[in-house]
Design an enzyme around this catalytic site. Structure first.
Site, mmCIF file in Angstrom:
data_model
loop_
_atom_site.group_PDB
_atom_site.id
_atom_site.type_symbol
_atom_site.label_atom_id
_atom_site.label_comp_id
_atom_site.label_asym_id
_atom_site.label_seq_id
_atom_site.Cartn_x
_atom_site.Cartn_y
_atom_site.Cartn_z
ATOM 1 N N TYR A 114 4.783 -3.444 -7.196
ATOM 2 C CA TYR A 114 6.230 -3.602 -7.388
ATOM 3 C C TYR A 114 6.564 -4.016 -8.821
ATOM 4 C CZ TYR A 114 7.041 -3.297 -2.319
ATOM 5 O OH TYR A 114 7.118 -2.877 -1.009
ATOM 6 N N LYS A 162 -6.885 -3.185 1.412
ATOM 7 C CA LYS A 162 -7.190 -1.757 1.548
ATOM 8 C C LYS A 162 -8.372 -1.473 0.622
ATOM 9 C CE LYS A 162 -6.374 2.437 3.023
ATOM 10 N NZ LYS A 162 -6.785 2.825 4.384
ATOM 11 N N ASP A 210 -4.365 -0.843 7.387
ATOM 12 C CA ASP A 210 -3.956 0.158 8.393
ATOM 13 C C ASP A 210 -4.360 -0.302 9.795
ATOM 14 O OD1 ASP A 210 -6.416 0.520 7.154
ATOM 15 O OD2 ASP A 210 -6.358 2.697 7.166
ATOM 16 N N ASP A 249 5.116 -6.665 2.325
ATOM 17 C CA ASP A 249 6.488 -6.218 2.562
ATOM 18 C C ASP A 249 6.535 -5.414 3.864
ATOM 19 O OD1 ASP A 249 9.120 -5.519 2.289
ATOM 20 O OD2 ASP A 249 8.857 -4.230 0.549
ATOM 21 N N ASP A 285 7.733 -6.656 7.994
ATOM 22 C CA ASP A 285 8.801 -5.970 8.738
ATOM 23 C C ASP A 285 8.276 -5.532 10.104
ATOM 24 O OD1 ASP A 285 10.839 -6.092 6.779
ATOM 25 O OD2 ASP A 285 11.497 -4.061 7.267
HETATM 26 MG MG MG Z 1 11.138 -5.783 2.805
#
Ligand code: MG
Ligand code: NAI
Length: 363
Positions: free
Chosen positions: A145, A194, A226, A251, A255
């Site tokens: 990010y 990962k 994963d 992130d 969620d």
């Molecule tokens: Mg988010």
């Protein structure tokens, strides 16, 4: 205690849920005799339209002066968002600069469901009947990010790049936060990565494993991201304890955690830096339900509890709020996102009534 707090209401459901967070803060002020001076400042898409920037200079200076920051979610529905140039949008020109400014590297996202109201979960009862208690700790100022970006438009749509970098110190400090958090819980930590594909993940793991040696009382597990996506809905209980995640994986997986709880409205968060930080719900501005007085303010009220705990060291006050949040749900009250066909109509609370209930319990 006297403190100055910058309040950034944000967009969409932001103002509605921030209002309930402040209501609860006022109840704490009255009960304990604290004085919280609130300074409301523009931030997010609404600030772009009113002040020409998602993070106006005047907001920056209030935040610099503040002891802590309460932030509502930002962002608009896609058609509205398209009216703002890419580089000026709330994530790029608001949230990321806010995180960078206060170096808020440690993002706490509790995934909590008490067994007395575990039926809220979208999962089968047998998977959640003992409740869920995971503290997801997401690295918040590193990784892809914050890496260099090349937009497709600048290369004639031939290629595009997002660079992902992690520095040793970035990994070390978040790993220490996560291990210390695990020591205060059930002493189990799950490191998510990962490493079968990403160099940054292999680097991350090597450093986390070095640090693990300093915490011999904590059981260390490690798992590919994963597989986490799969296991989280197959058997979430195995992750009870702390999960450590890098920025983007965190992130996404947090969620998903909202999904297994049944709503993102149960996802508060704190973003903590070396000197200060801010609190925000883990979700977005939910434009689909904005202005209807139906959003679940739990995520914002829990974030306020986090502010008291993390930034002002007001543990008793914070636990009173956490207890009130649990009590409202234990007593069978629901906001509309978590109500179902068995919820009696009189138990379904609007955003404002949810806040009223919490404030009432605190009194
Ligand atoms: Mg988010
Ligand atoms: P979202 O998180 O806003 O909403 C996803 C779904 O969850 C929607 O159905 C929404 O109604 C529901 N939801 C979220 N919070 C809720 C609450 N408190 N109570 C009840 N239901 C709730 O994600 P979406 O729709 O993808 O994004 C909307 C905007 O938010 C976008 O502009 C996005 O960029 C922005 N965003 C901002 C964040 C922030 O401020 N930190 C984080 C994530 C997204």
């Amino acid at each position: 205690m006297q403190k100055m707090i910058a309040v950034l209401e944000g967009d969409g459901i932001g103002p509605e849920i921030v209002k309930e967070g402040v209501k609860v803060l006022n109840a704490i002020e009255n009960k304990f005799g604290h004085k919280f001076n609130l300074e409301y400042c523009p931030f997010g898409a609404s600030a772009y339209f009113s002040d020409g920037s998602c993070f106006p200079e005047k907001t920056k200076s209030v935040c610099d002066e503040a002891d802590a920051i309460i932030k509502g979610p930002v962002g608009l529905a896609v058609t509205e968002m398209n009216k703002i140039p890419q580089a000026e949008r709330p994530e790029i020109a608001g949230i990321l600069p806010l995180r960078e400014r206060y170096d808020t590297f440690a993002n706490y996202r509790p995934v909590y469901l008490d067994k007395s109201y575990a039926e809220i979960s979208t999962l089968k009862e047998e998977l959640v009947s003992e409740g869920i208690d995971i503290m997801m700790i997401r690295e918040l100022v590193g990784g892809i990010y914050f890496g260099k970006k090349v937009e497709g438009e600048s290369t004639g749509m031939e290629y595009s790049t997002d660079e992902c970098t992690y520095k040793r110190k970035d990994v070390e400090r978040i790993a220490h936060v996560a291990f210390r958090e695990a020591q205060g819980r059930n002493k189990i930590i799950t490191n998510v990565h990962k490493s079968n594909v990403l160099a940054t993940s292999r680097f991350w793991n090597a450093i986390v494993e070095e640090i693990a040696k300093n915490y011999s009382d904590v059981q260390y597990n490690s798992i590919l991201v994963d597989n986490v996506a799969f296991q989280l809905v197959k058997n979430p209980r195995q992750f009870n304890g702390v999960m450590l995640l890098e920025n983007m994986q965190g992130d996404i997986i947090t969620d998903q955690a909202g999904g297994l709880l049944g709503t993102l409205g149960l996802m508060p968060s704190a973003c903590v830096g070396p000197d200060k930080g801010y609190v925000e719900p883990a979700h977005g501005s939910a434009p689909d339900i904005a202005g209807k007085n139906i959003a679940n303010p739990y995520s914002m009220i829990g974030s306020v509890a986090f502010m008291l705990e993390k930034f002002f060291d007001l543990k008793e006050e914070a636990s009173l709020i956490w207890d009130a949040l649990k009590k409202v749900l234990k007593d069978g009250y629901r906001s509309s996102d978590i109500a179902d066909k068995n919820t009696p109509k009189e138990k379904i609370l609007s955003t404002a009534d949810f806040g009223n209930k919490i404030a009432e319990y605190i009194k």
